[in-house]
Structures are given as structure tokens and as C-alpha cells.
Design an enzyme around this catalytic site. Structure first.
Site, PDB file in Angstrom:
ATOM      1  N   ASP A 100       0.864  -1.169   0.000  1.00 16.46           N
ATOM      2  CA  ASP A 100       0.000   0.000   0.000  1.00 16.46           C
ATOM      3  C   ASP A 100       0.912   1.235   0.000  1.00 16.46           C
ATOM      4  O   ASP A 100       2.125   1.138   0.223  1.00 16.46           O
ATOM      5  CB  ASP A 100      -0.959  -0.011   1.203  1.00 16.46           C
ATOM      6  CG  ASP A 100      -2.199   0.845   0.920  1.00 16.46           C
ATOM      7  OD1 ASP A 100      -2.104   1.760   0.073  1.00 16.46           O
ATOM      8  OD2 ASP A 100      -3.252   0.621   1.542  1.00 16.46           O
TER       9      ASP A 100
HETATM   10  C1  NOJ Z   1      -3.939   3.935   0.026  1.00 20.04           C
HETATM   11  C2  NOJ Z   1      -5.119   3.032   0.084  1.00 20.04           C
HETATM   12  O1  NOJ Z   1      -5.142   2.334   1.318  1.00 20.04           O
HETATM   13  C3  NOJ Z   1      -5.222   2.029  -1.049  1.00 20.04           C
HETATM   14  O2  NOJ Z   1      -6.457   1.391  -0.983  1.00 20.04           O
HETATM   15  C4  NOJ Z   1      -5.012   2.710  -2.365  1.00 20.04           C
HETATM   16  O3  NOJ Z   1      -5.143   1.774  -3.418  1.00 20.04           O
HETATM   17  C5  NOJ Z   1      -3.652   3.365  -2.361  1.00 20.04           C
HETATM   18  N1  NOJ Z   1      -3.584   4.356  -1.306  1.00 20.04           N
HETATM   19  C6  NOJ Z   1      -3.303   4.013  -3.693  1.00 20.04           C
HETATM   20  O4  NOJ Z   1      -4.034   5.146  -3.894  1.00 20.04           O
END
Ligand code: NOJ
Length: 722
Positions: free
Chosen positions: A288
Site C-alpha cells: 500500500d
Molecule cells: C492507500 C489506500 O489504502 C489504497 O487502498 C489505495 O489503493 C492506495 N492508497 C493508492 O491510492
């Protein structure tokens, strides 16, 4: 049939330098430059705490330029980009990767396509209430058609985190509280995004998230810790991920949280033992955002290098934007602190997905012409409307709805007249102006209405009032947890003012999570749960209000009485002292035992009656048949739900657990027999050693139109003696 590219991958690995290998693991988020001299995070904080307005923020952003770190790209130090959403830039960067780097390895573009790209469909929580896998797949397909035209190769979706705490803002991004529904929803989305052939230009790899148990963040607070028993993990949180892996998902994103004290980004047991060795996953994992570097703050790594080492050794392949791999891996390899084998494994996983997507043969999968022609096609709009109509849940109806043609509506509430709000959370490519608000729809459909601005005198000539209440879209989604999910006082006051007129009042809810609405449930004449319905919001809502569409959606999440009841969900374990009248039972002193609306609840403009539930035990499973009759005077669609309970087992079992469902249209007066076949393996559970077992004994099977009002019969499961 999936092609095998292992030879090509090995050949490439032989040619690659360590730097080039590390480059393949680097996902770069373009930096913003110019126009302001604070970091992007600080800028967001400035809007958040009111130092600058949203309009100022937009102005700053539109004058900012992106730095795509092209020198790094040319040097083979970037394997992927996150956040790009236009064909022109995607192709320009791809050209550098393919023609100017030493090995010409194509880039992979990732993007959050959560519920539509330009054609925004209802938020996932809403769409799950349609209980319709084909619909889930179709909306994912059009999202892929648009997004790939915009240059996207991989979406960070579906989110299949089972979510049972309405305080958690990300409840909006998944299919609700149920394990089976989340599994079927996730698999349908994977199929829809990826299509039947991943090498096609309109196929997009699905990155399933957040692996795992992110939905169990303590107290519903985002990014919080998760304390998870193995029983719960295996029975409740992992099955949707396994279903997506079986459906062929090409990527998995580990969650921010820890499991048993080890953050998922560095959790070897999760990313290697379970995902690769047990489930046979051969796609790529991607962290993430910034999660690897954050392992230092998490207190699991001494520094970024330590975090990178732990992550790659755990089985994490690509670093989303934290630069931990790019800054430290080359040195770690040189010092033999990380093995080349570990690096090669990760690179091979990334290359495999690039091969699967056909990027080596067709690196430019889109063009500006294709992009221009792909967005918001009429067929996409009509699918978005169908999805919204099938997602809208009729929570309450004191025979007021459907409305009679020709009546005059008094419409109040900001969300009724705000197009941009209709997209809901996580619609980053959306243009709010594409959306049809309720007021827009009233105008174009010639409805007699008056829109009540704040503080206006309430007109006397309205027949019915519609009050748009709930949440704004930034109140759900990521980083949008709420300690209180009650309606704010000004909304209750608005409803009170309207009720005082003596005219019927409809509460029209726009929200990204279940809300605690006991007062509303008691006092208004009807409640329509519209969620955040997407581009066709207004049209879909009017169609439901006036009965062109007979609502059929059912809640996939429980609506609590109060925030303090969270987490609340139907499939809870029994206790030794289930809540009851006597004092020493499991309950709160200040709320009823039951929620305001249970899982599976949803009304129609007709009624359905259930009768003659019959069971017959076979060798491999039990067959249940039930008669369902449309007892009203118009056609309608009923979602028939089948639950089981293991009455006595060696580990405690849920009081009810969804095992199947069927969505059936019925003409007025029509009766149909609905048959469910429940294989015995669906009735099993995990023992202390996480072995799946099915225990001999008595079970109860329930069939009904929601999780509470069911017919039920008991049966005996006795394994055949072989
Ligand atoms: C953080 C989020 O938790 C995740 O779901 C997302 O895909 C990523 N950022 C990328 O934007």
C-alpha cells in the site's frame, strides 16, 4: 488459458543488472512541483484544517506540474507509475521505457478504479446491495473499458475487506459485512476487470486489497491495529481473498495493519506461506502507499533499509511510492544482506504480470483517439442507472410510496442539488458535472417540485417532502472514520420542521456507511437509502420514488441504533448469555438488543410470503426447497436468502451464516419454488490447527427475505461411512 512466460522471464533476469531489477520493483508516484512550496501532504492538511479553501486548493493543484522523474525512468529505475490518468502522458512515458531504456521493459500503470472510472457507478457498498454477481461483473467491465482507454493497466480493486464496524470510513469501498457476499462480489469484480483475456487492450489487472483483515481495524479507526484470532482470520477475513485468487486476480495489496503483531507488508507467513505456498498465487504483490517505509514508524524496522529487507524477504514484490526499495536494495544486495534469489523472485512476479497483460508485445495499449471515444457512452450511463436502481434500498414505507404522478414535491437538503456529491468516495477520475442530481432529474422529467433553500419558509402547497440527509462524500472512504455515525442535529431539525407540516416526509439517505438512525426510522413516512449512487443518481432515485422501478435491494450491512453498538453484524457467535430480558445477559443498557435494520433487510412495493420449507439430506449436501409467493398486486424481485447454523460444535459457531441466495422476479400473485443445494463443506469451520473440518451433528437451515424473518428446519449431518 493463461500463457506460460517463465522462459522469457528467466532470460530477462539473466540480462538485468541489480539496478534494473530493483527498478522493476519501484512504483513511482509523480511528484508535484511548482506553484507552492509546501509538500502535498501539508497542502491537504491545510484544506483539512481550514487554512485554505477547497477552491484555493483546486487552483494550486491546477497550476502545479507533475515531475515524472524521467531521468530515473531512462536509467531503468522505474517499473511502474501510480496515479496517471491520461493516454497521452501514459504513452509518452511508455515510449521512454520501451525505446530509451537498455532492456526496453514496458511500464505498468496502476490507478484506483474503485467504482467506475469516468462513468461512476454506485459505491461498492451500495452495489453489493443488489446481490447480483452479473451486475458486479458488468460494471467492472465498463470501468476497465474506460480506464484502459485512459492508459491504466491495473486497478487497485476490488477491496474485499469484510467490514463490520460502521465507524470505519472504508466500509463504503467493499461489499459489506458478509463473508460469502464479499467473496462472490470480489470474484465477479476480478472477472469483470480482467475480462476473458488479459492481453486484450481493454483488460485491466485486478489488485485485490487489503490483505488482510483491514476491516477489523480496532474501533473502526483507519490505519489502526488489528487484533485477530486465527479462527476469525480464516473463517471471516481470508475467504474473499482466496475467492479472488481462484478467480485469477493478478495482484494483491497487503494491508497497512498488522496481523498478530507483524504488519502485513512484512508478514512472511501471510505473503509467502499462505498466499504463495498454500493458495498457489503467482501474480505480484504491491505494498500500500508508502507502507514499506512506514514500517519504521510502526516500530517493526530500525530504518528504511531494514524495512525494505523485511518486506522483500516476506514476499512483497513492488514498493508503492515509498522509495524504500529504490533507496536501499542495491546496497543491501551488495552487502549480501538480501539475497539475489529474493530479488529475482520479486522481479519475476512483476514481469509475469507485465507479460500476462501483453505489455511486451503491445506496450501502447491506448491512444488519445481511443480515450476520447471511450468515456461515458450512452450504454455506460444506462448501466450506471440500472446499477443505481438495483442498489437503492427501501428501508421503510408506510404505504406512501410509490408516489402518484402529478403530485408536488418539496425537496430539501444539499445533496439533492449537488452533482459532485453523487460520486461518493474514491472516484478520482470523476467529473462531478457528469452527474444527474435529484433536482436535475426533476427538471428534465417535468416533476412538479420546489427546492427548499436553507431558512426559507416551507411552502404549504407541497404534497410530500423529500429530505436529502446523511453524509457528504468526504465523510466516508479512506481516512474518514467517524466516532459518531448519528445524523447531525441540523438534519434532524430539518426533518422535524418538515414533519410539523403534517405532510408525509421521505428521508432520502446519501451515505457511504450504515448510519444510526433510530429517530428517523420512527418518525418519517418512508426512508430511501440511496448511498452515493453515481452519475445517474437523480434519474435512478426518481424512478424508484415514482415506481417506474420497484426496489429490490437488500442491505449487506447492519444499521445500528447507536455508534456505541458498533461493531454489529448478524453472523455473530453466540455467547453463554445471549442478550435477553434478564439483567445478566449480553447487551447494552441504553439500546435495544436488535439493530434498527438488520442485514438482508429491504422492502419492495409488493410483498412476498414464504412457505413449505423442506429439506432433504443427500450424500454431499443438503437440498432446501421453499415456496415464495408475490402476495401484492405488482411484479417485484425478491432476494431469497439461505442461512445455516451449526447448533453444537467443538468450536462456537455463528448464530446464522449466509450460505446461498437467489434473486427471483415474480409477477403479482405468482409463486415459485426456490431450491438451494448446500454442500456440506460449506458448513465446516477451522479447528485449532486451522484445518477445515465438518462436524457431524444437528444443523439448522433458514430461508427468508432478510436475516431475521426466516422459516427454519433442522437436519442431521452424518458423514457417509466409506
Ligand atoms: C492507500 C489506500 O489504502 C489504497 O487502498 C489505495 O489503493 C492506495 N492508497 C493508492 O491510492
Amino acid at each position: 488459458m493463461k500463457n506460460n512466460y517463465e522462459k522469457e522471464i528467466q532470460d530477462l533476469l539473466m540480462e538485468m543488472t541489480i539496478e534494473e531489477k530493483v527498478g522493476q520493483l519501484q512504483q513511482c508516484g509523480p511528484s508535484l512541483v511548482g506553484a507552492f512550496d509546501v509538500s502535498f501532504e501539508e497542502l491537504v492538511n491545510m484544506v483539512f484544517d481550514g487554512r485554505i479553501s477547497k477552491a484555493d486548493f483546486q487552483n494550486i493543484m491546477s497550476s502545479a506540474k507533475h515531475d515524472f522523474h524521467e531521468e530515473d525512468l531512462r536509467a531503468g529505475k522505474i517499473g511502474s507509475y501510480n496515479g496517471l490518468n491520461d493516454a497521452k502522458t501514459a504513452n509518452e512515458l511508455q515510449k521512454i521505457a520501451v525505446t530509451e531504456t537498455r532492456l526496453g521493459i514496458p511500464l505498468l500503470f496502476g490507478y484506483d478504479v474503485i467504482h467506475g472510472y469516468r462513468t461512476v457507478t454506485p459505491i461498492p457498498l451500495a452495489e453489493s446491495c443488489a446481490w447480483e454477481p452479473e451486475l458486479w461483473e458488468r460494471t467492472a467491465r465498463i470501468a476497465a473499458e474506460e480506464a484502459t482507454a485512459g492508459g491504466v493497466h491495473m486497478t487497485f480493486a476490488p477491496m474485499v475487506d469484510v467490514s463490520r464496524d460502521a465507524r470505519w470510513g472504508r466500509v463504503s469501498e467493499g461489499a459489506g459485512e458478509d463473508v460469502l457476499l464479499s467473496s462472490i462480489y470480489g470474484a465477479a469484480k476480478v472477472k469483470g476487470f480482467q475480462g476473458d483475456d488479459l492481453t486484450k487492450e481493454d483488460a485491466m489487472a485486478a489488485c485485490v486489497k487489503h490483505f488482510a483483515a483491514y476491516g477489523a481495524a480496532e474501533a473502526g479507526k483507519d490505519y489502526n491495529r488489528v487484533d485477530m484470532s486465527m479462527q476469525r482470520l480464516f473463517e471471516e477475513y481470508l475467504p474473499p481473498f482466496e475467492a479472488c485468487v481462484k478467480a485469477g486476480a493478478r495482484a494483491i495489496m497487503p494491508a497497512f495493519n498488522d496481523i498478530n503483531g507483524i504488519p502485513c507488508s512484512v508478514n512472511h507467513w501471510l505473503l509467502t506461506n499462505l498466499l504463495r505456498n498454500q493458495w498457489g498465487f503467482d501474480g505480484m504483490t504491491i505494498s500500500d502507499a508508502n507502507a514499506i517505509a512506514e514500517c519504521v514508524t510502526h516500530g517493526i524496522a530500525e530504518n528504511t533499509a531494514d524495512a525494505a529487507k523485511q518486506a522483500i524477504e516476506a514476499g512483497l514484490d513492488m514498493d508503492m511510492t515509498s522509495n524504500a526499495f529504490s533507496e536501499t536494495l542495491v546496497k543491501l544486495i551488495a552487502e549480501s544482506a538480501v539475497s539475489v534469489e529474493a530479488l529475482d523472485k520479486a522481479v519475476a512476479n512483476v514481469l509475469r504480470v507485465k507479460f500476462d497483460l501483453g505489455l511486451f508485445d503491445h506496450p501502447y495499449q491506448t491512444s488519445e483517439e481511443r480515450e476520447k471515444a471511450a468515456m461515458l457512452k450512452p450504454a455506460y450511463r444506462s448501466l450506471a442507472r440500472e446499477a443505481a436502481e438495483k442498489s437503492i434500498v427501501l428501508l421503510k414505507n408506510e404505504t406512501l410510496l410509490p408516489l402518484k404522478p402529478g403530485i408536488k414535491l418539496g425537496i430539501a437538503g444539499e445533496q439533492a442539488n449537488n452533482r459532485g456529491e453523487m460520486t461518493g468516495a474514491w472516484a478520482i477520475k470523476a467529473d462531478g458535472e457528469d452527474c444527474v442530481s435529484l433536482i436535475d432529474a426533476c427538471m428534465t422529467q417535468g416533476i412538479d417540485y420546489v427546492y427548499l433553500e436553507e431558512n426559507t419558509v416551507i411552502p404549504e402547497d407541497c404534497d410530500v417532502f423529500v429530505a436529502a440527509v446523511g453524509e457528504m462524500k468526504n465523510q466516508s472512504g479512506e481516512a474518514a472514520s467517524r466516532a459518531s455515525i448519528e445524523l447531525p442535529a441540523d438534519q434532524i431539525n430539518l426533518l422535524k420542521k418538515l414533519i410539523e407540516t403534517g405532510k408525509p416526509v421521505i428521508a432520502l439517505l446519501f451515505n457511504g456507511r450504515p448510519l444510526a438512525i433510530p429517530w428517523v426510522a420512527e418518525h418519517v413516512s418512508a426512508i430511501i437509502e440511496a448511498w452515493h449512487p453515481g452519475v445517474e443518481a437523480g434519474n435512478a432515485i426518481l424512478n424508484v420514488l415514482f415506481g417506474k422501478v420497484n426496489p429490490s435491494a437488500k442491505l449487506t450491512t447492519t444499521f445500528p441504533y447507536a455508534s456505541g453498538q458498533c461493531p454489529i453484524y448478524y453472523a455473530h457467535m453466540n455467547t453463554g448469555r445471549p442478550g435477553g430480558k434478564s439483567k445478566f445477559t449480553s447487551k447494552y443498557l441504553d439500546t435495544p438488543l436488535v439493530p434498527v435494520y438488520p442485514f438482508g433487510h429491504g422492502l419492495s412495493y409488493t410483498t412476498f410470503a414464504y412457505s413449505e420449507l423442506q429439506l432433504s439430506e443427500g450424500q454431499e449436501g443438503v437440498t432446501a426447497s421453499v415456496k415464495v409467493r408475490n402476495t401484492g398486486d405488482r411484479e417485484g424481485t425478491e432476494i431469497v436468502q439461505c442461512y445455516i447454523r451449526d447448533i453444537v460444535a467443538k468450536r462456537i459457531r455463528p448464530v446464522k451464516q449466509l450460505v446461498d441466495f437467489s434473486k427471483i422476479p415474480l409477477q403479482a400473485g405468482e409463486e415459485r419454488e426456490v431450491v438451494f443445494y448446500v454442500p456440506y463443506h460449506k458448513m465446516g469451520y477451522y479447528d485449532m490447527n486451522m484445518r477445515h473440518v465438518i462436524e457431524e451433528g444437528e444443523f439448522e437451515l433458514f430461508v427468508g427475505g432478510n436475516s431475521v424473518d426466516c422459516l427454519s428446519n433442522k437436519f442431521l449431518y452424518k458423514p457417509a461411512i466409506s
